[in-house]
Design an enzyme around this catalytic site. Structure first.
Site, PDB file in Angstrom:
ATOM      1  N   ARG A  58       0.854  -1.204   0.000  1.00 50.79           N
ATOM      2  CA  ARG A  58       0.000   0.000   0.000  1.00 50.79           C
ATOM      3  C   ARG A  58       0.882   1.244   0.000  1.00 50.79           C
ATOM      4  O   ARG A  58       0.650   2.189  -0.730  1.00 50.79           O
ATOM      5  CB  ARG A  58      -0.962   0.017   1.205  1.00 50.79           C
ATOM      6  CG  ARG A  58      -1.681   1.359   1.362  1.00 50.79           C
ATOM      7  CD  ARG A  58      -2.914   1.350   2.246  1.00 50.79           C
ATOM      8  NE  ARG A  58      -2.839   0.459   3.386  1.00 50.79           N
ATOM      9  CZ  ARG A  58      -2.091   0.642   4.473  1.00 50.79           C
ATOM     10  NH1 ARG A  58      -1.354   1.726   4.602  1.00 50.79           N
ATOM     11  NH2 ARG A  58      -2.078  -0.250   5.449  1.00 50.79           N
ATOM     12  N   TYR A 110     -16.793  16.365 -15.633  1.00 47.64           N
ATOM     13  CA  TYR A 110     -17.067  14.926 -15.651  1.00 47.64           C
ATOM     14  C   TYR A 110     -18.105  14.611 -14.554  1.00 47.64           C
ATOM     15  O   TYR A 110     -17.956  15.050 -13.405  1.00 47.64           O
ATOM     16  CB  TYR A 110     -15.772  14.152 -15.399  1.00 47.64           C
ATOM     17  CG  TYR A 110     -15.974  12.663 -15.265  1.00 47.64           C
ATOM     18  CD1 TYR A 110     -16.324  11.891 -16.375  1.00 47.64           C
ATOM     19  CD2 TYR A 110     -15.841  12.026 -14.043  1.00 47.64           C
ATOM     20  CE1 TYR A 110     -16.534  10.538 -16.257  1.00 47.64           C
ATOM     21  CE2 TYR A 110     -16.046  10.656 -13.918  1.00 47.64           C
ATOM     22  CZ  TYR A 110     -16.388   9.923 -15.028  1.00 47.64           C
ATOM     23  OH  TYR A 110     -16.590   8.573 -14.908  1.00 47.64           O
ATOM     24  N   LYS A 207      -8.393   5.996 -19.305  1.00 50.15           N
ATOM     25  CA  LYS A 207      -8.699   6.492 -20.642  1.00 50.15           C
ATOM     26  C   LYS A 207      -7.450   6.431 -21.535  1.00 50.15           C
ATOM     27  O   LYS A 207      -6.972   5.348 -21.801  1.00 50.15           O
ATOM     28  CB  LYS A 207      -9.298   7.889 -20.545  1.00 50.15           C
ATOM     29  CG  LYS A 207     -10.323   8.061 -19.396  1.00 50.15           C
ATOM     30  CD  LYS A 207     -11.587   7.249 -19.583  1.00 50.15           C
ATOM     31  CE  LYS A 207     -12.489   7.203 -18.342  1.00 50.15           C
ATOM     32  NZ  LYS A 207     -12.863   8.474 -17.761  1.00 50.15           N
TER      33      LYS A 207
HETATM   34  C1  PLP Z   1     -13.307   8.932 -16.479  1.00 46.29           C
HETATM   35  C2  PLP Z   1     -12.979  10.283 -16.003  1.00 46.29           C
HETATM   36  C3  PLP Z   1     -12.745  10.534 -14.645  1.00 46.29           C
HETATM   37  C4  PLP Z   1     -12.894   9.463 -13.567  1.00 46.29           C
HETATM   38  O1  PLP Z   1     -11.952   8.446 -13.733  1.00 46.29           O
HETATM   39  P1  PLP Z   1     -12.217   6.907 -13.304  1.00 46.29           P
HETATM   40  O2  PLP Z   1     -10.949   6.247 -13.682  1.00 46.29           O
HETATM   41  O3  PLP Z   1     -13.400   6.444 -14.069  1.00 46.29           O
HETATM   42  O4  PLP Z   1     -12.464   6.917 -11.833  1.00 46.29           O
HETATM   43  C5  PLP Z   1     -12.406  11.832 -14.267  1.00 46.29           C
HETATM   44  N1  PLP Z   1     -12.310  12.825 -15.177  1.00 46.29           N
HETATM   45  C6  PLP Z   1     -12.534  12.617 -16.498  1.00 46.29           C
HETATM   46  C7  PLP Z   1     -12.408  13.754 -17.447  1.00 46.29           C
HETATM   47  C8  PLP Z   1     -12.878  11.351 -16.951  1.00 46.29           C
HETATM   48  O5  PLP Z   1     -13.118  11.159 -18.264  1.00 46.29           O
END
Ligand code: PLP
Length: 391
Positions: A58, A110, A207
């Site tokens: 951790r 978001y 992403k």
């Molecule tokens: C997907 C996303 C998040 C959140 O991320 P997770 O990995 O799904 O927790 C935050 N900001 C933006 C712009 C995103 O596209």
């Protein structure tokens, strides 16, 4: 002991950093070119406290440390921190603040970030102001002696407004506020917020950084050691860390970030142009258009315009949008973005359903809005797919 994964300033261009940044001496044991996946929770000590830099996963893990250095390197930061999701990374930032503190955030945000701010941290006594930052000076009206942080997302999701990070950072600095930028959409290939005056860069590595739709992860990058120490303390104390296998996957993703982004941008430009000329399409949101209201900022702030595009139909109904996304064959109807495969989404019922309808409408998220994450398939196939779906 908490690892700070300091990155020494590296004299490399971006495309080289994506592959080598922060990656010297990743495997002192055998010299493996990729860092091993240290699938372990703990580390043997020769005497109490006598360890080789890691004592419990951790607090720190060598595979995660390799990833944290890589992310810090491509963002031109000094310290990287990886978390179990993008929201876990944002959660760690918010935990630096106390009841009574105030935060100014972009209003076009978001959905999950909005939910975290309003449903969790607002209840804990932190006050949020959601402000349109098209004109950076708008934030001045909301700054008082309790303000601590400005939270910016650019390009905004899903209507692709561009916020001038440098202008916001000048105002933040004048008032001694921290500036954090969610750089998920742009990636460091297109925009480097720390260079423009931000203190914290945040990523949903789920992403573009991961890039293959196979992992959920979040990252933070900072320059200042004091800030890094605070966040590292929270990362360990709250414990929302990512595992070694996921760290390895995102590290592998980053090695092709530059070539993937180049193709996302090329395909994005082609798809945006096609949609703009289509008789059934009303508005197309893409910062590369010369008549985009923030095109001039985008041109200076970003290297290119990305593969995220939103559009509305002239018909305007929820049904028209649903029919189009259901008819798509190559574009997959799914949440998320930034993978090699093209995805389509319907923000009003999917990613932004957690934002009340009236709030959604204020920022242009109407019922017929469709969001595309243009992937790296063949450009002609993608356009043909949209052509048949729009019929
Ligand atoms: C997907 C996303 C998040 C959140 O991320 P997770 O990995 O799904 O927790 C935050 N900001 C933006 C712009 C995103 O596209």
């Amino acid at each position: 002991m908490l690892h700070l994964s300091l990155i020494i300033v590296e004299n490399m261009k971006f495309n080289t950093k994506a592959i080598h940044g922060g990656q010297e001496n990743t495997d002192p044991a055998y010299g493996s070119v990729m860092p091993p996946i240290y699938q372990t929770s703990t580390y043997k000590q020769s005497t109490p406290g006598g360890h080789k830099g890691f004592e419990y996963s951790r607090s720190g893990n060598p595979t995660r440390a390799a990833l944290e250095k890589a992310v810090a390197s491509i963002e031109n930061g000094s310290f990287g921190l990886a978390f179990g999701s993008g929201l876990a990374a944002i959660d760690a930032v918010m935990k630096m603040f106390k009841p009574g503190d105030e935060i100014i955030s972009t209003n076009d945000l978001y959905g999950g970030s909005y939910r975290l701010f309003t449903k969790i941290f607002q209840n804990l006594g932190i006050k949020f102001h959601f402000v349109g930052m098209n004109d950076a000076a708008n934030i001045e009206d909301f700054i008082n002696e309790k303000t601590r942080l400005v939270w910016v997302e650019t390009p905004t999701n899903p209507t692709m407004k561009i916020i001038d990070i440098e202008e916001v950072s000048k105002i933040a600095k004048k008032h001694d506020l921290l500036l954090a930028v969610d750089n998920t959409f742009a990636t460091p290939y297109l925009q480097q917020p720390l260079e423009l005056g931000a203190d914290i860069v945040m990523h949903s590595a789920t992403k573009y950084l991961g890039g293959h739709s196979d992992v959920v992860m979040g990252c933070l990058v900072v320059k200042e050691e004091e800030l890094a120490k605070k966040l590292r303390f929270i990362q360990n104390a709250s414990g929302a860390v990512c595992g070694p296998m996921d760290s390895f996957l995102v590290l592998r993703g980053i090695k092709t970030l530059h070539i993937r982004m180049q193709r996302h941008c090329e395909n994005g430009a082609a798809v945006a142009g096609f949609l703009k000329d289509h008789p059934k399409v009303d508005k197309v949101y893409w910062p590369g258009f010369e008549d985009h209201p923030n095109h001039e900022i985008a041109k200076v702030q970003m290297k290119d315009f990305g593969g995220m595009i939103s559009f509305t139909t002239k018909e305007g109904s929820l049904e028209s949008a649903v029919k189009i996304v259901e008819n798509l064959k190559i574009f997959t109807l799914a949440e998320s973005l930034g993978g090699v495969e093209s995805l389509a989404g319907h923000p009003a019922s999917m990613t932004h359903a957690s934002i009340p309808k009236e709030e959604r409408a204020k920022t242009g998220i109407v019922d017929s809005l469709i969001r595309l994450s243009v992937g790296i398939e063949d450009e002609e196939d993608l356009i043909n797919d949209l052509k048949q779906a729009l019929k």
